[in-house]
Design an enzyme around this catalytic site. Sequence first.
Site, PDB file in Angstrom:
ATOM      1  NE  ARG A 549      -2.393  -1.427   3.268  1.00  0.00           N
ATOM      2  CZ  ARG A 549      -3.083  -2.106   4.162  1.00  0.00           C
ATOM      3  NH1 ARG A 549      -4.356  -1.873   4.314  1.00  0.00           N
ATOM      4  NH2 ARG A 549      -2.489  -2.992   4.915  1.00  0.00           N
ATOM      5  CB  SER A 610       6.406  -6.548   7.214  1.00  0.00           C
ATOM      6  OG  SER A 610       5.592  -5.422   7.217  1.00  0.00           O
ATOM      7  CG  ASP A 664       4.578  -6.195  10.009  1.00  0.00           C
ATOM      8  OD1 ASP A 664       5.541  -6.441  10.768  1.00  0.00           O
ATOM      9  OD2 ASP A 664       4.002  -7.081   9.348  1.00  0.00           O
TER      10      ASP A 664
END
Length: 924
Positions: A549, A610, A664
């Site tokens: 994203r 992440s 994350d």
Amino acid sequence: MDSIGPVGLQQGEGAPCYPQESLPCPSDSSELVQECLRQFKVTGAQLRQIQASLLSSMEQALGGQVSPASAVRMLPTYVGSTPHGTEQGDFLVLELGATGASLRILWVTLTGTEGHRMEPRSQEFVIPQEVMLGPGQQLFDFAACCLSEFLDALPVGNQNLQLGFSFSFPCHQTGLDRSTLISWTKGFRCSGVEGQDVVQLLRDAIQRQGAYSIDVVAVVNDTVGTMMGCEPGVGPCEVGLVVDTGTNACYMEEARHVAVLDEDRGRVCVSVEWGSFGDDGALGPVLTTFDCALDRESLNPGAQRFEKMIGGLYLGELVRLVLAHLAQCGVLFGGCTSPALLSRGSILLEHVAEMEDPSAGAARVHTILQDLGLSPGASDVELVQHVCAAVCMRAAQLCAAALAAVLSHLQHSREQQTLQITVATGGRVFERQPRFLSILQETVMFLAPECDVSFIPSLDGGGRGVAMVTAVAARLAAHRRLLEETLAPFRLNREQLAAVQAQMREAMTKGLRGEASSLRMLPTYVRATPDGSERGDFLALDLGGTNFRVLLVRVATGGVQITNQVYSIPECVAQGSGQQLFDHIVDCIVDFQQKQGLSGQSLPLGFTFSFPCRQLGLDQGILLNWTKGFNASDCEGQDVVCLLREAIGRRKAVELNVVAIVNDTVGTMMSCGYEDPHCEVGLIVGTGTNACYMEELRNVAGVAGDSGHMCINMEWGAFGDDGSLGVLSTCFDARVDQASINPGKQRFEKMISGMYLGEIVRHILLHLTSLGVLFRGQQTQCLQTRDIFKTKFLSEIESDSLALRQVRAILEDLGLPLTSDDALMVLEVCQAVSQRAAQLCGAGVAAVVEKIRENRGLEELTVSVGVDGTLYKLHPHFSSLVAATVRELAPRCVVTFLQSEDGSGKGAALVTAVACRLAQTACV
Ligand code: G6P
Ligand code: BGC
Ligand code: BGC
């Protein structure tokens, strides 16, 4: 033992049981005889009426409508198919209840080859009256004792014996080997059995007896044994009809018509329990005064009214009541009675059968009556024969009406113009009274002309059928044992989980000190959670979960506003060259900026990345190794921020200001921390799994400073990579690991996270198929395909709102053709795998919160954990299992789990905002 005795009637030694005042004697004797015989005549219209009303009662009961005095019960039996003839083995069969006061034991050998049949051995035992009416335990002990006696005479040795229990009373079955007695019928009334599981009572008695090792694997109604034991005729035999002491039928029903079953495919055998038809009054017009008297005097007044007009236990008694009445009115035996004629139960089924049989001749009738202490004249003999014939004829016609109801139901529900069907018959009424079957056949033809019925007597009195069901049940039980064995290593007890917690705790300490540990415990340079004073517009990237994203995050006085867009990262990019991956990322950013009208602006950017990175500052992160599905070349060992900046450089047109790189877990903790200051732990259970938490800076080796806190990215996915989880790892975990792109790595993650659970399940299913436990042992191409079983299926399959049939539909969509037994097993496999995952995750969280509590020297810690990840959020039970495990293993911590709503991109923006705020303060 070959008599159907008087056991259903209360014994009142020689006392007349027939209340004289209820039946007056008309003055004209021939009118009296006619009147008596007329009462037993049932007209065609009445039979049709019974057929229709039984049919509607059946359909109501199937539809789940239970009236208080439900007429027929329609009990599902868990027998799903008629035998295919391949069943084999030696089976013990114990029959209780079908043949009145006797108990029968058989030793049945099934050869597995159709047409080749071995005669069973059998023995009957008379059940003493006091046992039939005494405590339940006494009855079951008696049965166990008979079993031992029977087996003593056989050379069976010490083998483990499998027993099928034919128990012929109305029972609620909840499995092939679980059956609760609803109420006694016929001559039985043992205390403490109604409402109990009769299989358990028998098992307990066998155990008390202790002589043989016998496994009670199935319980079966006699009608089911009758149906299953019938050699198939023209077509398969799908109805079982018993007229013995009592009467009943069973038949193969479409499962979707049985409301109590959660099943829409296939068939199931349903026991009609039509003996209780009429208990709600529906039989009123055909009941005679003799039926009413018989019912009043029975063990179960008001119950089994239909059975009391048909069952062999009652026919003799009906005849006796009529004869006694006629004698008392002076029409028979010169007006003389005898003590025997006035005693309940003195006329048995076989007497009636003989007296009714024209071929037996008058002499035989004479003898029977003389034995009753009577002196019959020639006209008496003839009249007695008429009475017997009338009682029996009515029984056969009523039975036919009931059978016709079943047949017309089948014909309608199968939408067949002509129903061709085979009915297996069993019971002594058929054996003793040949006329019974012919009247039955004739009447069925009259009432259900559209049905073409063949009647076939069952083999071995149903014993063979019981053995068939037992063979199937034994196979299912063996499958269940194999399933349990397979899943046992997934079921972790408290000690095992506490050991995981302790190992995790030790690995944390070592990792923090910089000693060898599978936990890297990476400093993140995030020293504080947001304080609410952060402001500004930020860009954020979020890479490493299900979605990539790009976000625009506006942090203002009124709160945080997010605009984001999801971009795909094709597998070839995730596993291609590093340059290609980072160029793709920058392309996505440029696209986003253009769409949002941000081109040319250089907003501060937070990068959620992440994967395990060793950070040397907030904006420096060296990728240690890829995890999950990523494997882009030339990235490991590189500073990811540099790689991003280089890509920006290559795309000359853009300017970006990368301020922070954030895992994350950290993004999630920060994002939740914005709402709740107690949030000091971040947890991800999605494609991968990991946790971070606020550690005392003094405990963190390699970062300067002794006061304050720093967020540590534990990288717990790698926990156990030093072999410490070896004892918990199953062969299925090993297979998943070996087939992954990083064998030997991320072993804890591979037992917990979404990327792997579906694969673990798939490997277990493959194994169970190879054992023949699932999918009839047939391996399918589909199940051999890697990643075909997505973790989202676990969430769907385990959802409480899903019926088993929906589970089946999900699996069938995958190309797995399965039975409902298969579906249930797949569900259990999913549950075992996801439960272990949640518990291991809970053990990890427990280690983290306990460490924070001890760091701070607190008796009790109140802390919140910010959580994100598709598995955690979508699975119906995962979150509650994690919380329960934490409560169990860290009782001194009060832990609240907060689900992050906005993903960790928001957290990355907040980290960036904090950094910008601090930088500004430093400049001032
Ligand atoms: C958050 C983050 C992702 C993160 C994900 C884990 O939503 O924004 O970057 O990796 O949770 O979940 P997933 O199931 O997508 O792996
Ligand atoms: C029982 C049935 C049984 C039938 C024939 C009835 O009394 O309720 O379960 O099938 O007798 O034995
Ligand atoms: C990564 C972690 C990440 C986790 C959850 C793991 O594979 O190593 O850095 O936090 O997945 O996304």
